[in-house]
Design an enzyme around this catalytic site. Structure first.
Site, PDB file in Angstrom:
ATOM      1  N   LYS A 164       0.822  -1.214   0.000  1.00 27.79           N
ATOM      2  CA  LYS A 164       0.000   0.000   0.000  1.00 27.79           C
ATOM      3  C   LYS A 164       0.859   1.269   0.000  1.00 27.79           C
ATOM      4  CE  LYS A 164      -3.982  -2.250   2.200  1.00 27.79           C
ATOM      5  NZ  LYS A 164      -5.083  -2.060   3.177  1.00 27.79           N
TER       6      LYS A 164
ATOM      7  N   TYR B 200     -12.295  -2.453  -4.190  1.00 26.98           N
ATOM      8  CA  TYR B 200     -12.849  -2.653  -2.844  1.00 26.98           C
ATOM      9  C   TYR B 200     -14.381  -2.635  -2.840  1.00 26.98           C
ATOM     10  CZ  TYR B 200      -8.312  -2.419  -0.455  1.00 26.98           C
ATOM     11  OH  TYR B 200      -7.042  -2.672   0.018  1.00 26.98           O
TER      12      TYR B 200
ATOM     13  N   THR C 167      -5.241  -7.438  10.427  1.00 30.12           N
ATOM     14  CA  THR C 167      -5.570  -6.199   9.714  1.00 30.12           C
ATOM     15  C   THR C 167      -5.186  -4.962  10.523  1.00 30.12           C
ATOM     16  OG1 THR C 167      -7.438  -7.358   8.739  1.00 30.12           O
ATOM     17  CG2 THR C 167      -7.455  -4.962   8.552  1.00 30.12           C
TER      18      THR C 167
ATOM     19  N   ARG D 120       2.730  -6.359   9.066  1.00 30.88           N
ATOM     20  CA  ARG D 120       1.966  -5.234   9.622  1.00 30.88           C
ATOM     21  C   ARG D 120       2.523  -4.798  10.975  1.00 30.88           C
ATOM     22  NH1 ARG D 120      -3.644  -7.661   7.290  1.00 30.88           N
ATOM     23  NH2 ARG D 120      -3.864  -6.301   5.482  1.00 30.88           N
TER      24      ARG D 120
ATOM     25  N   ASN E 176      -2.091   0.172   6.643  1.00 26.35           N
ATOM     26  CA  ASN E 176      -1.642  -1.101   7.210  1.00 26.35           C
ATOM     27  C   ASN E 176      -0.724  -1.886   6.278  1.00 26.35           C
ATOM     28  OD1 ASN E 176      -3.593  -1.998   5.442  1.00 26.35           O
ATOM     29  ND2 ASN E 176      -4.616  -3.343   6.896  1.00 26.35           N
TER      30      ASN E 176
ATOM     31  N   HIS F 290      -2.102  -5.549   1.471  1.00 26.27           N
ATOM     32  CA  HIS F 290      -3.379  -6.247   1.290  1.00 26.27           C
ATOM     33  C   HIS F 290      -3.063  -7.635   0.758  1.00 26.27           C
ATOM     34  CE1 HIS F 290      -7.405  -7.296  -0.142  1.00 26.27           C
ATOM     35  NE2 HIS F 290      -6.790  -7.735  -1.219  1.00 26.27           N
TER      36      HIS F 290
ATOM     37  N   GLU G 197      -9.489 -10.760  -7.830  1.00 30.81           N
ATOM     38  CA  GLU G 197      -8.527  -9.675  -7.587  1.00 30.81           C
ATOM     39  C   GLU G 197      -7.357  -9.718  -8.563  1.00 30.81           C
ATOM     40  OE1 GLU G 197      -9.401  -8.933  -2.824  1.00 30.81           O
ATOM     41  OE2 GLU G 197      -7.452  -9.721  -3.437  1.00 30.81           O
TER      42      GLU G 197
HETATM   43  P1  CMP Z   1      -7.440  -4.699   3.292  1.00 33.27           P
HETATM   44  O1  CMP Z   1      -6.954  -6.103   3.477  1.00 33.27           O
HETATM   45  O2  CMP Z   1      -6.791  -3.920   2.207  1.00 33.27           O
HETATM   46  O3  CMP Z   1      -9.024  -4.743   3.041  1.00 33.27           O
HETATM   47  C1  CMP Z   1      -9.858  -3.641   3.380  1.00 33.27           C
HETATM   48  C2  CMP Z   1      -9.145  -2.593   4.169  1.00 33.27           C
HETATM   49  O4  CMP Z   1      -9.973  -1.688   4.857  1.00 33.27           O
HETATM   50  C3  CMP Z   1      -8.304  -3.242   5.248  1.00 33.27           C
HETATM   51  O5  CMP Z   1      -7.207  -3.903   4.670  1.00 33.27           O
HETATM   52  C4  CMP Z   1      -7.997  -2.042   6.137  1.00 33.27           C
HETATM   53  O6  CMP Z   1      -6.825  -1.343   5.727  1.00 33.27           O
HETATM   54  C5  CMP Z   1      -9.195  -1.106   5.899  1.00 33.27           C
HETATM   55  N1  CMP Z   1     -10.018  -0.961   7.108  1.00 33.27           N
HETATM   56  C6  CMP Z   1     -10.239   0.192   7.771  1.00 33.27           C
HETATM   57  N2  CMP Z   1     -11.038   0.002   8.823  1.00 33.27           N
HETATM   58  C7  CMP Z   1     -11.351  -1.326   8.853  1.00 33.27           C
HETATM   59  C8  CMP Z   1     -12.135  -2.159   9.708  1.00 33.27           C
HETATM   60  N3  CMP Z   1     -12.788  -1.664  10.763  1.00 33.27           N
HETATM   61  N4  CMP Z   1     -12.218  -3.478   9.424  1.00 33.27           N
HETATM   62  C9  CMP Z   1     -11.580  -3.999   8.354  1.00 33.27           C
HETATM   63  N5  CMP Z   1     -10.824  -3.255   7.504  1.00 33.27           N
HETATM   64  C10 CMP Z   1     -10.692  -1.941   7.752  1.00 33.27           C
END
Ligand code: CMP
Length: 140
Positions: A10, A50, A92, A103, A113, A116, A127
Site C-alpha cells: 500500500k 474494494y 488487519t 503489519r 496497514n 493487502h 482480484e
Molecule cells: P485490506 O486487506 O486492504 O481490506 C480492506 C481494508 O480496509 C483493510 O485492509 C484495512 O486497511 C481497511 N479498514 C479500515 N477500517 C477497517 C475495519 N474496521 N475493518 C476492516 N478493515 C478496515
C-alpha cells in the site's frame, strides 16, 4: 495445493521505501512473485477493487488512502499461498498483529496497514484479474 494470491504493497509502505524488505519476506517463505506492477490507483480503480466494502463505514477513507500514492501490486504463487501470505501480513489492525509480521513491523494504523492480501481462492481469482491479464503472469 499450489495457489495464487493477489498482494498489494500500500501507499504507506511504498513511501517508506520497504518494497524490497517485504518482497524478501515473500521469497524467504517460499512464495514466488510471478507478476508485478506499480500503479497509482484512480478513485474508480480503488472503488472497483474494494467494491465488497462499499457499504462499510470505512469505505471512503479506504479509497482516499489507497489513491494517496502509488502501490506495488503482485501475484504470489506457492503452496497454500493465500494463507501463507495472510500469516506473513498479520492481523488487519497492526496493534493486533503478531510480532514479526509485516503489519507489526511496517504498518501505522488499520488504514495505513502496509499490505493487502486476498482472503480466499475465489477472491484471489477476481482480484488477480483486476490487475493482470493471463499473458502477463509468468508461472515457472
Ligand atoms: P485490506 O486487506 O486492504 O481490506 C480492506 C481494508 O480496509 C483493510 O485492509 C484495512 O486497511 C481497511 N479498514 C479500515 N477500517 C477497517 C475495519 N474496521 N475493518 C476492516 N478493515 C478496515
Amino acid at each position: 495445493a499450489i495457489e495464487r494470491t493477489l498482494s498489494i504493497i500500500k501507499p504507506d509502505a511504498v513511501a517508506k521505501n520497504v518494497i524490497g524488505q517485504i518482497y524478501s519476506r515473500f521469497e524467504s517463505s517460499g512464495l514466488k512473485i510471478i507478476a508485478a506492477r506499480m500503479i497509482h490507483l484512480s478513485q474508480s480503480d480503488a472503488e472497483q477493487f474494494y467494491a465488497v466494502h462499499r457499504e462499510r463505514p470505512f469505505f471512503n477513507d479506504l479509497v482516499k488512502f489507497m489513491t494517496s500514492g502509488p502501490v506495488m501490486v503482485q501475484v504470489l504463487e506457492g503452496e497454500e499461498a493465500i494463507k501463507k501470505n495472510r500469516d506473513l501480513m498479520g492481523a488487519t489492525d497492526p496493534r493486533k498483529a503478531e510480532t514479526g509480521t509485516i503489519r507489526a513491523d511496517f504498518a501505522d494504523s488499520i488504514d495505513a496497514n502496509a499490505v493487502h492480501g486476498s482472503d480466499a481462492l475465489e477472491t484471489a481469482i477476481v482480484e488477480i484479474a483486476c490487475f493482470f491479464p493471463t499473458l502477463n503472469i509468468y508461472s515457472r
